[in-house]
Design an enzyme around this catalytic site. Structure first.
Site, PDB file in Angstrom:
ATOM      1  N   LYS A  82       0.842  -1.208   0.000  1.00 57.68           N
ATOM      2  CA  LYS A  82       0.000   0.000   0.000  1.00 57.68           C
ATOM      3  C   LYS A  82       0.882   1.266   0.000  1.00 57.68           C
ATOM      4  O   LYS A  82       2.088   1.169   0.116  1.00 57.68           O
ATOM      5  CB  LYS A  82      -0.967  -0.050   1.183  1.00 57.68           C
ATOM      6  CG  LYS A  82      -1.812  -1.345   1.254  1.00 57.68           C
ATOM      7  CD  LYS A  82      -2.842  -1.469   0.140  1.00 57.68           C
ATOM      8  CE  LYS A  82      -3.394  -2.879  -0.017  1.00 57.68           C
ATOM      9  NZ  LYS A  82      -4.379  -3.312   0.932  1.00 57.68           N
TER      10      LYS A  82
HETATM   11  C1  LIG Z   1      -5.420  -4.355   1.339  1.00 59.76           C
HETATM   12  C2  LIG Z   1      -6.876  -4.109   1.284  1.00 59.76           C
HETATM   13  C3  LIG Z   1      -7.717  -4.258   2.399  1.00 59.76           C
HETATM   14  C4  LIG Z   1      -7.257  -4.877   3.671  1.00 59.76           C
HETATM   15  O1  LIG Z   1      -6.175  -4.260   4.234  1.00 59.76           O
HETATM   16  P1  LIG Z   1      -5.373  -4.984   5.414  1.00 59.76           P
HETATM   17  O2  LIG Z   1      -4.649  -3.860   6.079  1.00 59.76           O
HETATM   18  O3  LIG Z   1      -4.443  -5.952   4.738  1.00 59.76           O
HETATM   19  O4  LIG Z   1      -6.344  -5.658   6.293  1.00 59.76           O
HETATM   20  C5  LIG Z   1      -9.038  -3.876   2.295  1.00 59.76           C
HETATM   21  N1  LIG Z   1      -9.540  -3.414   1.144  1.00 59.76           N
HETATM   22  C6  LIG Z   1      -8.779  -3.291   0.046  1.00 59.76           C
HETATM   23  C7  LIG Z   1      -9.396  -2.749  -1.197  1.00 59.76           C
HETATM   24  C8  LIG Z   1      -7.431  -3.658   0.069  1.00 59.76           C
HETATM   25  O5  LIG Z   1      -6.693  -3.565  -1.035  1.00 59.76           O
END
Ligand SMILES: *Cc1c(COP(=O)(O)O)cnc(C)c1O
Length: 388
Positions: A192
């Site tokens: 991310k």
């Molecule tokens: C990565 C992601 C999540 C979950 O994030 P985590 O921090 O890994 O729990 C939720 N929604 C989307 C669209 C994602 O790409």
């Protein structure tokens, strides 16, 4: 042998490491002063008053559903073109899930389809309690339009902004700062925009919602004298007031997050430069490129093979790119097509735009460590494969 080029990855620098080590040498590994500092860094960046850090964005989505009182008998709608956490959160609290098809150009929830589905749901008395738009690839949904629909139909609005920290809405404001939203959830998984290893932050303008999420992230337990039901108790006293969870983030993760926040704009600028270069270098290939939009943070650079002009299958391109150590990926298998969701009654064909997008899409590498030379390797390989 060529090195592997991932579709995304973290960028950790010496000062990030120093920030973590300093916490490891301190007295607080969890729930220390770094958590609040990180929460304020994220909320401050977004220009909203409250931030609550949690162990990951999935936990954040879960707690926001709880804090909004979503539960059995309620319906939650989201986009099918997402990671399954976007809808699992509703199932955790016993609600029912349904999806709204995407706009095929952006991959975001289609406002027209949503409007029609709301009108139909109003007639049958099954309006959603909550809608969770997903800013696919870091491109903000049309929150003004969603806000207008919220006014008209009275649902809650929570942005799944896992892809979109550092991006902007079409009005130029930071994602996280839309007045129509009840809460916005960010993820700090290593792929991310910034990372804490695992982690997330919920930002909101609503002080009560923030307090509620804060309570629920630590078992539903409080020690805060102002909140205790029993008054004038000794200092050791605490109360469990709700059934919460242990969804805390550690202090050293929060220190990493604060350090990374200082680099967010640089990381986004790097992603934008890479995307602009792909736009130029790929424009003559038989591809549908993601639409140009100055606000997107380019968590992903999702191309689609143009079914009219391209005679190579997506899976063939995927295999050949992977064979050359290029970490292309597919985002996403539409949530309703997963075996678990099929047990809930979902079927292929229900959300045709999301299914078409899925069948033709490929995410190309985009992240702040990607060099121009790496990007040239990606472009050259893709051009050769599509030329055959
Ligand atoms: C990565 C992601 C999540 C979950 O994030 P985590 O921090 O890994 O729990 C939720 N929604 C989307 C669209 C994602 O790409």
């Amino acid at each position: 042998m060529a090195h592997f080029i991932p579709y995304s990855c973290q960028l950790i620098e010496d000062d990030d490491i120093d920030a973590v080590v300093a916490v490891l040498r301190s007295d607080w590994l969890t729930q220390g002063p770094n958590i609040e500092r990180f929460e304020q860094a994220v909320a401050g960046y977004c220009g909203v008053p409250h931030g609550v850090a949690i162990s990951n964005a999935t936990a954040g989505l879960h707690l926001v559903c709880m804090a909004l009182g979503v539960g059995a008998g309620d319906v939650v709608w989201t986009s099918p073109l997402s990671f399954t956490a976007s809808s699992n959160c509703a199932l955790y609290v016993g609600a029912e899930v349904d999806f709204v098809d995407i706009d095929p150009a952006t991959g975001n929830i289609c406002v027209q389809a949503l409007t029609e589905k709301l009108e139909a749901a109003k007639r049958t008395g099954r309006l959603p309690k909550l809608i969770i738009p997903v800013h696919y690839a870091g491109r903000a949904c049309d929150m003004d339009a969603l806000g207008a629909l919220k006014e008209k139909y009275g649902f809650a609005l929570v942005e799944d902004a896992a892809h979109a920290l550092g991006a902007q809405y079409s009005n130029g404001a930071a994602v996280g700062n839309h007045k129509a939203s009840d809460a916005v959830v960010f993820s700090f998984h290593p792929v991310k925009p910034i990372t804490t290893g695992e982690g997330g932050v919920v930002v909101t303008r609503d002080a009560k919602l923030a307090d509620n999420v804060r309570l629920l992230r630590t078992h539903g337990i409080t020690r805060d004298a102002a909140l205790l039901q029993q008054k004038n108790m000794p200092a050791w006293y605490y109360e469990q007031q709700e059934l919460g969870y242990n969804y805390r983030i550690t202090d050293f993760q929060a220190a990493l997050g604060t350090s990374q926040m200082g680099k967010l704009d640089r990381f986004i600028a790097a992603r934008r430069a890479i995307a602009a270069r792909y736009d130029a270098l790929l424009k003559n290939l038989p591809l549908l490129l993601p639409p140009i939009d100055t606000g997107t943070g380019w968590h992903l650079y999702p191309i689609q093979l143009d079914p009219v002009r391209c005679n190579v299958s997506r899976d063939a391109v995927f295999e050949q790119m992977r064979a050359q150590q290029i970490g292309v990926n597919v985002h996403y298998i539409p949530i309703h097509l997963h075996p678990y969701y099929r047990t809930l009654g979902f079927k292929p064909g229900q959300f045709p735009h999301a299914e078409h997008f899925f069948n033709h899409c490929l995410s190309l590498p985009v992240h702040p460590r990607l060099t121009s030379a790496d990007q040239d390797v990606v472009v050259t390989a893709l051009s050769k494969i599509l030329d055959t």
